[in-house]
Write an enzyme that holds these catalytic residues in place. Structure first.
Site, PDB file in Angstrom:
ATOM      1  N   GLU A 135       0.835  -1.210   0.000  1.00  0.00           N
ATOM      2  CA  GLU A 135       0.000   0.000   0.000  1.00  0.00           C
ATOM      3  C   GLU A 135       0.865   1.254   0.000  1.00  0.00           C
ATOM      4  OE1 GLU A 135      -2.454  -1.361   3.504  1.00  0.00           O
ATOM      5  OE2 GLU A 135      -4.074  -0.861   2.119  1.00  0.00           O
ATOM      6  N   GLU A 146      -3.120 -10.023   4.059  1.00  0.00           N
ATOM      7  CA  GLU A 146      -4.322  -9.670   4.830  1.00  0.00           C
ATOM      8  C   GLU A 146      -5.360 -10.779   4.797  1.00  0.00           C
ATOM      9  OE1 GLU A 146      -2.618  -7.632   2.973  1.00  0.00           O
ATOM     10  OE2 GLU A 146      -2.678  -5.582   3.730  1.00  0.00           O
TER      11      GLU A 146
HETATM   12  C1  1HE Z   1       6.613  -8.192  12.525  1.00  0.00           C
HETATM   13  C2  1HE Z   1       5.984  -8.078  11.275  1.00  0.00           C
HETATM   14  C3  1HE Z   1       4.700  -7.453  11.235  1.00  0.00           C
HETATM   15  C4  1HE Z   1       7.874  -9.087  10.987  1.00  0.00           C
HETATM   16  N1  1HE Z   1       4.186  -7.007  12.395  1.00  0.00           N
HETATM   17  N2  1HE Z   1       6.051  -7.739  13.647  1.00  0.00           N
HETATM   18  N3  1HE Z   1       2.175  -8.410   7.363  1.00  0.00           N
HETATM   19  C5  1HE Z   1       2.434  -9.727   7.299  1.00  0.00           C
HETATM   20  O1  1HE Z   1       1.567 -10.553   7.489  1.00  0.00           O
HETATM   21  C6  1HE Z   1       3.868 -10.112   7.053  1.00  0.00           C
HETATM   22  C7  1HE Z   1       4.465 -10.691   8.311  1.00  0.00           C
HETATM   23  N4  1HE Z   1       5.908 -10.842   8.219  1.00  0.00           N
HETATM   24  C8  1HE Z   1       6.516 -11.840   7.514  1.00  0.00           C
HETATM   25  O2  1HE Z   1       5.885 -12.616   6.788  1.00  0.00           O
HETATM   26  C9  1HE Z   1       7.999 -11.956   7.646  1.00  0.00           C
HETATM   27  O3  1HE Z   1       8.371 -11.329   8.858  1.00  0.00           O
HETATM   28  C10 1HE Z   1       8.816 -11.323   6.488  1.00  0.00           C
HETATM   29  C11 1HE Z   1       8.640 -12.175   5.218  1.00  0.00           C
HETATM   30  C12 1HE Z   1       8.390  -9.880   6.220  1.00  0.00           C
HETATM   31  C13 1HE Z   1      10.322 -11.274   6.878  1.00  0.00           C
HETATM   32  O4  1HE Z   1      10.760 -12.556   7.278  1.00  0.00           O
HETATM   33  P1  1HE Z   1      12.127 -12.714   8.116  1.00  0.00           P
HETATM   34  O5  1HE Z   1      12.350 -14.189   8.293  1.00  0.00           O
HETATM   35  O6  1HE Z   1      13.200 -11.911   7.494  1.00  0.00           O
HETATM   36  O7  1HE Z   1      11.834 -12.009   9.547  1.00  0.00           O
HETATM   37  P2  1HE Z   1      11.017 -12.563  10.829  1.00  0.00           P
HETATM   38  O8  1HE Z   1      11.902 -13.445  11.638  1.00  0.00           O
HETATM   39  O9  1HE Z   1       9.701 -13.124  10.427  1.00  0.00           O
HETATM   40  O10 1HE Z   1      10.696 -11.208  11.606  1.00  0.00           O
HETATM   41  C14 1HE Z   1      11.683 -10.520  12.375  1.00  0.00           C
HETATM   42  C15 1HE Z   1      10.963  -9.803  13.483  1.00  0.00           C
HETATM   43  O11 1HE Z   1      10.050  -8.849  12.924  1.00  0.00           O
HETATM   44  C16 1HE Z   1      10.107 -10.748  14.332  1.00  0.00           C
HETATM   45  O12 1HE Z   1      10.042 -10.189  15.629  1.00  0.00           O
HETATM   46  P3  1HE Z   1      10.975 -10.774  16.833  1.00  0.00           P
HETATM   47  O13 1HE Z   1      10.621  -9.896  17.988  1.00  0.00           O
HETATM   48  O14 1HE Z   1      10.596 -12.211  16.965  1.00  0.00           O
HETATM   49  O15 1HE Z   1      12.402 -10.589  16.360  1.00  0.00           O
HETATM   50  C17 1HE Z   1       8.738 -10.617  13.706  1.00  0.00           C
HETATM   51  O16 1HE Z   1       7.682 -10.927  14.582  1.00  0.00           O
HETATM   52  C18 1HE Z   1       8.726  -9.122  13.367  1.00  0.00           C
HETATM   53  N5  1HE Z   1       7.780  -8.827  12.310  1.00  0.00           N
HETATM   54  N6  1HE Z   1       6.785  -8.644  10.344  1.00  0.00           N
HETATM   55  C19 1HE Z   1       4.850  -7.146  13.558  1.00  0.00           C
HETATM   56  N7  1HE Z   1       4.046  -7.278  10.086  1.00  0.00           N
HETATM   57  C20 1HE Z   1      -3.562  -0.824   7.251  1.00  0.00           C
HETATM   58  S1  1HE Z   1      -3.947  -2.372   6.791  1.00  0.00           S
HETATM   59  C21 1HE Z   1      -2.506  -3.205   6.311  1.00  0.00           C
HETATM   60  C22 1HE Z   1      -2.638  -4.639   6.722  1.00  0.00           C
HETATM   61  C23 1HE Z   1      -1.355  -5.404   6.607  1.00  0.00           C
HETATM   62  O17 1HE Z   1      -0.329  -4.898   6.273  1.00  0.00           O
HETATM   63  S2  1HE Z   1      -1.500  -7.063   6.954  1.00  0.00           S
HETATM   64  C24 1HE Z   1       0.033  -7.733   6.534  1.00  0.00           C
HETATM   65  C25 1HE Z   1       0.919  -7.842   7.726  1.00  0.00           C
END
Ligand code: 1HE
Length: 264
Positions: A118, A138
């Site tokens: 977005e 989402e």
């Molecule tokens: C997060 C987020 C997040 C990572 N919110 N904390 N978005 C998603 O559904 C995508 C979610 N994220 C992922 O699928 C993956 O993290 C990635 C592909 C982006 C990256 O993977 P990777 O292996 O490099 O990193 P990781 O180990 O998954 O994440 C590292 C840290 O970032 C980890 O936290 P930690 O405290 O355990 O180190 C994750 O929890 C954190 N993290 N992504 C919160 N999104 C206005 S409406 C819009 C609606 C949306 O955008 S929905 C889509 C949300």
């Protein structure tokens, strides 16, 4: 959560000027640049207070990914009215990018997902490197887009692709970004930022009035009837052409001082 207590977290981004180009970088690499409220408000603040003399901007992400979308940790225990205000806050911030003062180029790598899609959609040009991948998770998270994605993304990739991505969790690879209409440029891994800056520097040499007319008139004309569109175009053209800068640039070409259009 009460929206009026929120403050921009200016530590979540950096703003660096390279001449007339402002480079805005998301700085939450430890959370994959997930967009929390402080970061969204920082973006709004940055784009409504660009350094003086800025004529084009670039958005990039620190670390391995452009942006992991909404910070899901802030989604918990949010009521309906808070959710509504939250979405409208994102709309305000991303409108400050799309309908701001200068064209914005997105430099994309790694994850460009959900709110990251977005955010990129609110920019005027998208450059993707070979590591980039694109998704709207989402659908699989049980939520909906709230950052303008339902308005902007279908205009770029078509409603059919947006539906597929949301319904099935389909992930598009970098090489598909240009063919599906999301990105305009595909570049080798690690070079998206350099390419985006190069494009922004070129954009910055245009007459500011032309750039402004493109950003503000084109999307509006697209939503007008043909009759209104022709009329708006004529008004815009006459205003832009009459500016002294346009007169000078045309004179420069006619007198052999300006570059010709070259193939390739
Ligand atoms: C997060 C987020 C997040 C990572 N919110 N904390 N978005 C998603 O559904 C995508 C979610 N994220 C992922 O699928 C993956 O993290 C990635 C592909 C982006 C990256 O993977 P990777 O292996 O490099 O990193 P990781 O180990 O998954 O994440 C590292 C840290 O970032 C980890 O936290 P930690 O405290 O355990 O180190 C994750 O929890 C954190 N993290 N992504 C919160 N999104 C206005 S409406 C819009 C609606 C949306 O955008 S929905 C889509 C949300």
């Amino acid at each position: 959560m009460t929206m009026h207590h929120l403050q921009p977290n200016m530590d979540a981004i950096s703003v660096q000027s390279q001449g007339a180009v402002a480079v805005i970088t998301l700085k939450r690499a430890h959370k994959r640049n997930a967009l929390n409220d402080g970061l969204i408000l920082a973006l709004e603040h940055a784009f409504t207070h660009l350094p003086e003399g800025t004529r084009a901007a670039v958005i990039a992400g620190d670390g391995e990914h452009f942006c992991a979308g909404l910070d899901l940790s802030e989604l918990q225990e949010r009521g309906t009215i808070e959710g509504l205000h939250h979405s409208r806050m994102w709309h305000r911030a991303f409108n400050a990018i799309q309908k701001g003062s200068v064209p914005v180029v997105a430099a994309l790598h790694g994850a460009v997902v959900g709110g990251g899609m977005e955010l990129a959609s609110s920019c005027h040009i998208r450059v993707a490197d070979e590591s980039a991948f694109f998704a709207f998770p989402e659908g699989t998270r049980g939520i909906f887009v709230g950052g303008g994605g339902s308005v902007r993304a279908p205009k770029l990739i078509g409603e059919h692709r947006m539906l597929d991505m949301m319904l099935t969790g389909r992930v598009y690879k970098a090489a598909e970004a240009v063919p599906i209409g999301f990105a305009q440029y595909l570049v080798p891994t690690g070079t998206a930022l350099a390419k985006a800056i190069e494009l922004a520097q070129r954009i910055a040499t245009n007459a500011p009035m032309t750039n402004y007319a493109l950003m503000h008139a084109l999307p509006r004309i697209a939503e007008q009837s043909a009759d209104h569109g022709f009329f708006t175009e004529a008004l815009m053209a006459s205003i832009v052409e009459a500016a002294p800068e346009a007169q000078q640039r045309v004179k420069d070409f006619l007198e052999g001082r300006a570059a010709k259009v070259k193939a390739g």
